[in-house]
Design a protein around this motif. Structure first.
Motif, PDB file in Angstrom:
ATOM      1  N   ARG A 144       0.789  -1.226   0.000  1.00  0.00           N
ATOM      2  CA  ARG A 144       0.000   0.000   0.000  1.00  0.00           C
ATOM      3  C   ARG A 144       0.829   1.288   0.000  1.00  0.00           C
ATOM      4  O   ARG A 144       0.278   2.368  -0.190  1.00  0.00           O
ATOM      5  CB  ARG A 144      -0.927  -0.009   1.223  1.00  0.00           C
ATOM      6  N   ILE A 145       2.111   1.182   0.247  1.00  0.00           N
ATOM      7  CA  ILE A 145       2.941   2.379   0.275  1.00  0.00           C
ATOM      8  C   ILE A 145       3.045   2.974  -1.127  1.00  0.00           C
ATOM      9  O   ILE A 145       2.984   2.251  -2.132  1.00  0.00           O
ATOM     10  CB  ILE A 145       4.341   2.068   0.843  1.00  0.00           C
ATOM     11  N   ASP A 146       3.200   4.288  -1.203  1.00  0.00           N
ATOM     12  CA  ASP A 146       3.296   4.954  -2.505  1.00  0.00           C
ATOM     13  C   ASP A 146       4.719   4.806  -3.051  1.00  0.00           C
ATOM     14  O   ASP A 146       5.630   5.534  -2.650  1.00  0.00           O
ATOM     15  CB  ASP A 146       2.936   6.439  -2.365  1.00  0.00           C
ATOM     16  N   TRP A 147       4.897   3.870  -3.958  1.00  0.00           N
ATOM     17  CA  TRP A 147       6.232   3.526  -4.439  1.00  0.00           C
ATOM     18  C   TRP A 147       6.843   4.602  -5.324  1.00  0.00           C
ATOM     19  O   TRP A 147       8.068   4.694  -5.443  1.00  0.00           O
ATOM     20  CB  TRP A 147       6.208   2.189  -5.161  1.00  0.00           C
ATOM     21  N   LEU A 148       6.029   5.436  -5.954  1.00  0.00           N
ATOM     22  CA  LEU A 148       6.589   6.528  -6.760  1.00  0.00           C
ATOM     23  C   LEU A 148       7.352   7.493  -5.865  1.00  0.00           C
ATOM     24  O   LEU A 148       8.475   7.907  -6.188  1.00  0.00           O
ATOM     25  CB  LEU A 148       5.468   7.268  -7.499  1.00  0.00           C
ATOM     26  N   ILE A 166      11.473   8.288  -5.839  1.00  0.00           N
ATOM     27  CA  ILE A 166      12.055   9.629  -5.936  1.00  0.00           C
ATOM     28  C   ILE A 166      12.975   9.883  -4.748  1.00  0.00           C
ATOM     29  O   ILE A 166      14.065  10.456  -4.892  1.00  0.00           O
ATOM     30  CB  ILE A 166      10.948  10.703  -6.007  1.00  0.00           C
ATOM     31  N   TYR A 167      12.542   9.454  -3.566  1.00  0.00           N
ATOM     32  CA  TYR A 167      13.370   9.597  -2.364  1.00  0.00           C
ATOM     33  C   TYR A 167      14.713   8.883  -2.554  1.00  0.00           C
ATOM     34  O   TYR A 167      15.782   9.465  -2.291  1.00  0.00           O
ATOM     35  CB  TYR A 167      12.626   9.024  -1.157  1.00  0.00           C
ATOM     36  N   ILE A 168      14.668   7.643  -2.999  1.00  0.00           N
ATOM     37  CA  ILE A 168      15.906   6.872  -3.196  1.00  0.00           C
ATOM     38  C   ILE A 168      16.797   7.541  -4.245  1.00  0.00           C
ATOM     39  O   ILE A 168      18.020   7.647  -4.064  1.00  0.00           O
ATOM     40  CB  ILE A 168      15.573   5.427  -3.617  1.00  0.00           C
ATOM     41  N   ALA A 169      16.183   8.025  -5.325  1.00  0.00           N
ATOM     42  CA  ALA A 169      16.955   8.679  -6.383  1.00  0.00           C
ATOM     43  C   ALA A 169      17.659   9.932  -5.859  1.00  0.00           C
ATOM     44  O   ALA A 169      18.853  10.146  -6.130  1.00  0.00           O
ATOM     45  CB  ALA A 169      16.031   9.034  -7.554  1.00  0.00           C
ATOM     46  N   LEU A 170      16.954  10.749  -5.083  1.00  0.00           N
ATOM     47  CA  LEU A 170      17.546  11.973  -4.546  1.00  0.00           C
ATOM     48  C   LEU A 170      18.672  11.659  -3.565  1.00  0.00           C
ATOM     49  O   LEU A 170      19.737  12.305  -3.594  1.00  0.00           O
ATOM     50  CB  LEU A 170      16.470  12.819  -3.862  1.00  0.00           C
ATOM     51  N   VAL A 171      18.467  10.667  -2.715  1.00  0.00           N
ATOM     52  CA  VAL A 171      19.490  10.302  -1.733  1.00  0.00           C
ATOM     53  C   VAL A 171      20.748   9.782  -2.434  1.00  0.00           C
ATOM     54  O   VAL A 171      21.875  10.163  -2.079  1.00  0.00           O
ATOM     55  CB  VAL A 171      18.949   9.244  -0.751  1.00  0.00           C
ATOM     56  N   LEU A 172      20.572   8.933  -3.439  1.00  0.00           N
ATOM     57  CA  LEU A 172      21.726   8.362  -4.147  1.00  0.00           C
ATOM     58  C   LEU A 172      22.467   9.419  -4.961  1.00  0.00           C
ATOM     59  O   LEU A 172      23.708   9.463  -4.960  1.00  0.00           O
ATOM     60  CB  LEU A 172      21.273   7.213  -5.051  1.00  0.00           C
ATOM     61  N   PHE A 189       6.989  17.019  -5.096  1.00  0.00           N
ATOM     62  CA  PHE A 189       6.039  17.955  -4.491  1.00  0.00           C
ATOM     63  C   PHE A 189       4.630  17.750  -5.042  1.00  0.00           C
ATOM     64  O   PHE A 189       3.651  17.755  -4.283  1.00  0.00           O
ATOM     65  CB  PHE A 189       6.492  19.398  -4.713  1.00  0.00           C
ATOM     66  N   LEU A 190       4.528  17.569  -6.350  1.00  0.00           N
ATOM     67  CA  LEU A 190       3.208  17.346  -6.953  1.00  0.00           C
ATOM     68  C   LEU A 190       2.584  16.056  -6.447  1.00  0.00           C
ATOM     69  O   LEU A 190       1.371  15.991  -6.189  1.00  0.00           O
ATOM     70  CB  LEU A 190       3.335  17.319  -8.477  1.00  0.00           C
ATOM     71  N   ARG A 191       3.410  15.020  -6.296  1.00  0.00           N
ATOM     72  CA  ARG A 191       2.902  13.748  -5.794  1.00  0.00           C
ATOM     73  C   ARG A 191       2.434  13.883  -4.350  1.00  0.00           C
ATOM     74  O   ARG A 191       1.390  13.323  -3.972  1.00  0.00           O
ATOM     75  CB  ARG A 191       3.998  12.687  -5.889  1.00  0.00           C
ATOM     76  N   LEU A 201       3.940   8.853   4.542  1.00  0.00           N
ATOM     77  CA  LEU A 201       3.661   7.686   3.702  1.00  0.00           C
ATOM     78  C   LEU A 201       3.000   6.576   4.507  1.00  0.00           C
ATOM     79  O   LEU A 201       2.144   5.841   3.988  1.00  0.00           O
ATOM     80  CB  LEU A 201       4.953   7.185   3.047  1.00  0.00           C
ATOM     81  N   LYS A 202       3.382   6.448   5.786  1.00  0.00           N
ATOM     82  CA  LYS A 202       2.732   5.474   6.659  1.00  0.00           C
ATOM     83  C   LYS A 202       1.267   5.859   6.888  1.00  0.00           C
ATOM     84  O   LYS A 202       0.363   5.007   6.847  1.00  0.00           O
ATOM     85  CB  LYS A 202       3.479   5.396   7.988  1.00  0.00           C
ATOM     86  N   LEU A 203       1.007   7.142   7.142  1.00  0.00           N
ATOM     87  CA  LEU A 203      -0.369   7.615   7.317  1.00  0.00           C
ATOM     88  C   LEU A 203      -1.185   7.371   6.058  1.00  0.00           C
ATOM     89  O   LEU A 203      -2.382   7.035   6.129  1.00  0.00           O
ATOM     90  CB  LEU A 203      -0.373   9.106   7.666  1.00  0.00           C
ATOM     91  N   ASP A 204      -0.550   7.507   4.891  1.00  0.00           N
ATOM     92  CA  ASP A 204      -1.248   7.295   3.624  1.00  0.00           C
ATOM     93  C   ASP A 204      -1.650   5.835   3.444  1.00  0.00           C
ATOM     94  O   ASP A 204      -2.688   5.539   2.858  1.00  0.00           O
ATOM     95  CB  ASP A 204      -0.355   7.733   2.459  1.00  0.00           C
ATOM     96  N   THR A 205      -0.850   4.894   3.956  1.00  0.00           N
ATOM     97  CA  THR A 205      -1.220   3.474   3.851  1.00  0.00           C
ATOM     98  C   THR A 205      -2.483   3.191   4.656  1.00  0.00           C
ATOM     99  O   THR A 205      -3.254   2.302   4.309  1.00  0.00           O
ATOM    100  CB  THR A 205      -0.087   2.549   4.351  1.00  0.00           C
TER     101      THR A 205
END
Length: 427
Positions: free
Chosen positions: A9-13, A17-23, A347-349, A416-420
């Motif tokens: 249920r987590i928003d994988w998009l 993006i988080y993983i891409a920015l961190v890397l 931000f849009l997501r 993201l947890k609240l969104d699930t």
């Protein structure tokens, strides 16, 4: 909720993006701190090695955050908030001073910056208060309490001194606007900024003349049946003029010289070319070198580890507040555009996710996340490219720093947890 259910249920998009920015951020931290002496990426004595450790710690924190019940964050939001205030107060006694700011606790292996925790806690506390059934944001008393939730941590952070972090808290005002705060508050805030800047640039006399002309023009153009009250309009004009009269006193007697120099450079207040050049070489040195580094990158950049200005340490703090200049020099317009697109999609997501929440608390917290991340992004990129004065705010998920990465991660993944939980309620 089981771990497998959360992963479904987590928003994988957003996670991608988080993983891409961190890397991408880590690659540029590695490049900006690279030396021929130390080639190993797993040496935790280096800055890029430490950041790799912080990334691992952030991944562990994600697992813990997603494992908690969603009700935990709302139920204990007040506890988090009070704990963060106590930690901020403790800095005045036990704080460690770095670069002139007493903003950290020295934990030996790690410097903890409680202002980062306070951002998460304040977003949670504000969402909890606004979502309370007894809160009516149309009432003046409730508006005052909401503003106090934001103001108290900011007031504790300003004397450290860390005005950049304090400024971030005021972005949470947009959460209150989203929930129904009258727009005239936003108008007043805009008017204050406008009068302050125009007074510095043109002086009180010209501001007074412009105000009088605007009022006369309004009376000439307004329709006879218009019901806009005249007395409040004139009162606002008088208040604006009185504020304009106080601007120069505040600028010259309250602001420190380094703050005046930054405003002089940003607004081009200094007309003497020799003094302006001197300011660029001192207060404005970071921004000037950052602009040159980005400019030298061209369209495709110089390539990984090929940035001459990066290697020459021309830009101070290039692995923290000025990390975006490394992207510009080594990856060029293509690299900076990629980073901008990633943040824009993020931000849009997040706006999309916030708007689809069925829980008021989740929606309000979601907009708190957006506000904090957006002001960090806007100010950081703005100061790196020279359109905003240097404040000292990191780029989320990108800049070097354990506290920043850990608490930005917590800020995002709590939402993201609240969104699930929203998805769970639909089934």
């Amino acid at each position: 909720m089981s771990g497998r259910s959360v992963l479904k249920r987590i928003d994988w998009l957003t996670v991608f993006i988080y993983i891409a920015l961190v890397l991408i951020g880590w690659v540029n931290i590695y490049s900006s701190t690279f030396t021929e002496v130390e080639l190993s990426i797993f040496n935790f004595g280096t800055l890029h090695g430490k950041q790799l450790f912080f990334i691992g710690a952030s991944l562990v924190s994600i697992v813990i955050i997603l494992a908690m019940e969603t009700s935990f964050y709302e139920r204990f939001s007040s506890v988090f908030y009070i704990a963060s205030l106590i930690l901020l107060l403790g800095l005045f006694i036990f704080g460690k001073t770095i670069a002139g700011a007493t903003s950290w606790y020295d934990l030996g292996f790690f410097n903890l910056q409680p202002s980062e925790l306070a951002k998460v806690a304040t977003a949670l506390a504000l969402a909890k208060y606004l979502s309370d059934i007894q809160t009516d944001i149309k009432r003046g008393k409730d508006q005052l309490y909401a503003f106090l939730i934001i103001l108290i941590p900011a007031i504790l952070i300003i004397p450290q001194p860390d005005p950049g972090s304090a400024l971030v808290f005021f972005s949470l005002v947009f959460v209150i606007f989203r929930e129904g705060l009258p727009l005239y508050y936003l108008g007043i805030g805009f008017l204050v900024v406008l009068v302050f800047v125009t007074t510095l640039m043109f002086g009180t006399v010209w501001v007074s003349i412009a105000t009088v002309l605007l009022i006369l023009l309004f009376f000439l153009l307004k329709k006879k049946r218009s019901k806009i009250p005249i007395l409040p309009l004139i009162s606002i004009a008088i208040a604006a003029l009185l504020f304009s009269l106080s601007v120069n006193f505040v600028f010259n007697n309250v602001f420190e010289q380094r703050h005046r120099d930054r405003f002089s450079l940003w607004l081009r207040l200094e007309k003497d070319p020799n003094k302006l050049e001197q300011i660029r070489k001192t207060i404005g040195y970071n921004s000037y070198q950052s602009e040159k580094a980005i400019e030298s990158g061209g369209f495709f950049g110089k390539g990984f580890l090929e940035g001459t200005r990066t290697k020459g340490d021309f830009v101070p703090e290039q692995h923290t507040d000025y990390i975006f200049s490394t992207v510009g020099e080594e990856w060029g317009f293509v690299g900076t555009t990629t980073v901008v697109i990633l943040f824009t999609v993020l931000f849009l997501r997040l706006v999309f996710l916030a708007e689809r929440q069925k829980s008021d608390f989740s929606r309000m917290y979601g907009y708190g996340v957006i506000s904090i991340l957006l002001i960090h992004y806007f100010i950081n990129v703005g100061m790196v490219i020279g359109v905003l004065p240097t404040i000292g705010i990191p780029l989320p998920f990108f800049s070097y720093g354990g506290s920043g990465l850990l608490f930005f991660t917590a800020l995002l993944f709590i939402f993201l947890k609240l969104d699930t939980n929203r998805l769970k309620e639909e089934f």
